[in-house]
Each structure stands twice: as C-alpha cells, then as structure tokens.
Design an enzyme around this catalytic site. Structure first.
Site, mmCIF file in Angstrom:
data_model
loop_
_atom_site.group_PDB
_atom_site.id
_atom_site.type_symbol
_atom_site.label_atom_id
_atom_site.label_comp_id
_atom_site.label_asym_id
_atom_site.label_seq_id
_atom_site.Cartn_x
_atom_site.Cartn_y
_atom_site.Cartn_z
ATOM 1 N N GLU A 1 -6.562 0.258 16.054
ATOM 2 C CA GLU A 1 -7.798 0.992 15.373
ATOM 3 C C GLU A 1 -8.294 2.228 16.698
ATOM 4 O OE1 GLU A 1 -9.846 -2.663 16.714
ATOM 5 O OE2 GLU A 1 -8.059 -2.577 15.781
ATOM 6 N N ASN B 1 -10.582 -4.930 7.088
ATOM 7 C CA ASN B 1 -9.147 -5.413 7.045
ATOM 8 C C ASN B 1 -10.003 -7.228 6.429
ATOM 9 O OD1 ASN B 1 -6.917 -3.714 8.147
ATOM 10 N ND2 ASN B 1 -7.659 -4.634 9.858
ATOM 11 N N ASP C 1 -4.863 0.596 6.561
ATOM 12 C CA ASP C 1 -4.317 1.161 6.264
ATOM 13 C C ASP C 1 -4.613 2.258 5.929
ATOM 14 O OD1 ASP C 1 -2.749 -0.658 8.024
ATOM 15 O OD2 ASP C 1 -1.207 -0.668 6.239
#
Length: 349
Positions: A253, A218, A227
């Site tokens: 996650e 991220n 995503d």
C-alpha cells in the site's frame, strides 16, 4: 540493408527510453536524403496542446533534454503543426507535409496505451518515395514495439504506475540534477493564489504515501476490494499531480511521488489537496479511506538518505493520528525527530 540491421541491433540493446530514442534517430539520420531528425514531446500547458523538441541534432551530434516541458522556451502550440495535429486527432500513424521547396517532413506519432506523448519528425530534401516510407515505418515499428516492452517492464502490473525498480534507476541517476534545478516554472495548476513568495526557493520534493489501515481493508473485504482501492488511489494520484511529476508504486500500500520544481508552501498545499481528495472519495463497498504522507526536499543527501528521511516523516504521521502530511525538516526543527548524524556517518532507520 546491413547497416540498418546493425543499427537495429544496437537500438534494441538499450534499456532506457531516452537512449533508445537517441539510437533510433541516429539510425534514421544515416539514411540517404535525410537532412534533419528530431523527437518531439507533445503535452498540454494551460489547456493548450503544445510540442517541443526533446531530442535533436546540435552541431552534428544528437542531444536530449529531460527538463520540464512546460518551462521550455522552445515549446510551440501544436496548431503550428496542422498536419501533425490532424493526425493525432484522427489517431493516425503518420503525417506528411511539404512546408517549402526542398523540405519534406514526415511525422510518426508513438502511440502507447491509446495516448501519444512523443513523435518522431524526419525531414528530407526530396519527397518521400513509397519504398522510403516503407523502410522508415518498418524501423519505426521496431522502435515503437521495443518502447512498449520497456514501458511494460517499468510499470506495476496492477496500477500501471512506475514500479520500485524504475524508481531506483531514475532517482539514482537524476538525484543530483533534481537537487540543483531551481529555475523551472511552476505549472498554473500548482501556482498559489497570490503567487509564490519571492524568498521561497523552487525545489524538488520526494513524498512517501501509505494507505491507512490497509490490512483491515483486505481482512474485512477481501483482496479483490483491496486491489480496487489500490487502483483508485493510483487514479487519484495521477489526477492530483502534473505530467512531469513522477509517481511510483513501491509495493503493498506504499507509493512514492517525485514533485518537481515548486516551492515548499505549494508542496504542502498540493500534498494536502491529494490527501483530502482521498478522504472525500467514496470507495465502493469499502467506504472511507485515508492516507498518510511524509515528504522531504531532495536538495541534500544521497538517494537512500532522502528516502529514509521521507519514511521517517511518514512513520511519524502514522504514529500520531494518520490522515496527515508531515514535512521532515519541520519535525526535526520542532524536536519531534532527531537527525541521526554522527561523525559524518548517516544512520538510517
């Protein structure tokens, strides 16, 4: 009409797929000329489409089963239902057949996300009139729409997997049944090459999966690519496990897998096969991604305790190199983890 409306009110009061299924069959059973109602489950076993009754009438009462479909001795090849088979192949909304005098059958497939896994079967003693078909299809449409709403509320919006709320409800309700069930057959895709050892019991397993270094994905590539990684991991999970296993996204996650009716050695092999599938997948832009996994048998302990033990095994895997599968009992027996039990109290951390 009033009894039907009353039954529809009762039917849409349920928050569980199986109870909703029983309720709609109960509603249909009360209509005139109906002699039998069933809910059929459609599935593929050894590459062949099959069908088996999941809810049916037994001694005047509706009963259901949540057992493994592939191990059900009542399963039949879908080819024995040619009208239904052709309806499903054509993505149709209904099929009619009159196999013999006094038996007229209507099948109503439940389409969800362009797939069908359930079908309502209604049998009556005389041919279905146009008015009767309109009534039956109207009740069925209410049922199908409500099933879709339930399904939407049970799933994670990003990945389409079951969500944490659904896990809490399902695992608490079925933990004891999962723990005691050791007779279901193992799917061919999970069968060891030489067959399971006779001394190895068939059990149920709970695994917690975590994407390694996901925060770095991220931070480096942005949340859109993060995503995408989550969606692709969810797809690999679906392809790695059987239809009667259950896969959940816990948030972030972290994922959870309920692996049903298999041996310890096979569980090791299947979980590692999934781990390798992730390792070998080339994620767009991101490149290589790995996962860590901890698992435990569901045979003993409360749902909270079982989940806590799987978490302990996962954290051990992440703290000792990542990209590996760890079994809780092995870690305890080797002294790498201590079972936190004292004075019959369970300490979870």
């Amino acid at each position: 009409m009033k009894p039907i409306l009353q039954n529809l009110v009762e039917m849409t009061g349920h928050r569980d797929h199986l109870r909703l299924e029983v309720s709609v069959l109960s509603t249909l059973q009360k209509l005139s000329s109906i002699v039998e109602v069933r809910a059929l489950e459609l599935f593929t076993h050894a590459g062949v489409p099959h069908v088996r009754p999941r809810t049916w009438v037994d001694n005047g009462n509706l009963v259901s089963t949540d057992s493994e479909a592939a191990a059900d001795p009542r399963r039949e090849p879908l080819d024995q239902y040619p009208a239904l088979r052709e309806c499903v192949a054509a993505h149709g909304d209904s099929a009619l057949s009159s196999p013999r005098r006094g038996r007229h059958v209507l099948w109503l497939p439940v389409w969800m996300q362009d797939k069908v896994s359930t079908c309502l079967e209604i049998t009556q003693s005389r041919p279905f009139s146009a008015h009767k078909l309109d009534v039956l299809k109207g009740v069925f449409q209410v049922y199908q729409n409500y099933q879709s709403l339930l399904d939407y509320s049970e799933r994670d919006a990003l990945t389409g997997l079951f969500n944490r709320k659904t896990f809490d409800e399902q695992f608490s309700r079925h933990a004891s049944a999962l723990a005691s069930s050791n007779t279901a057959a193992i799917s061919e895709s999970f069968a060891p090459e030489d067959g399971p050892l006779p001394s190895e019991p068939v059990q149920q397993w709970l695994a917690v999966v975590d994407i390694d270094h996901f925060k770095q994905v991220n931070d480096r590539f942005g949340h859109l690519y993060g995503d995408e990684v989550l969606i692709l991991i969810a797809n690999i999970l679906r392809s790695s496990f059987r239809s009667h296993d259950r896969i959940f996204r816990f948030g972030g996650e972290e994922f959870v897998v309920l692996l049903r009716s298999t041996t310890l050695s096979t569980a090791h092999r299947v979980f590692n096969r999934f781990r390798m599938a992730v390792q070998e997948y080339n994620f767009p832009q991101v490149g290589a991604v790995t996962v860590s996994l901890g698992f435990v048998s569901t045979a003993q302990g409360s749902p909270v305790e079982i989940l806590g033990q799987a978490d302990q095994a996962l954290y051990y895997a992440k703290e000792h190199g990542r990209n590996q599968v760890c079994f809780y009992d092995d870690l305890v027996s080797s002294g790498h983890l201590a079972a936190k039990v004292a004075n019959d109290d369970v300490e979870l951390f």
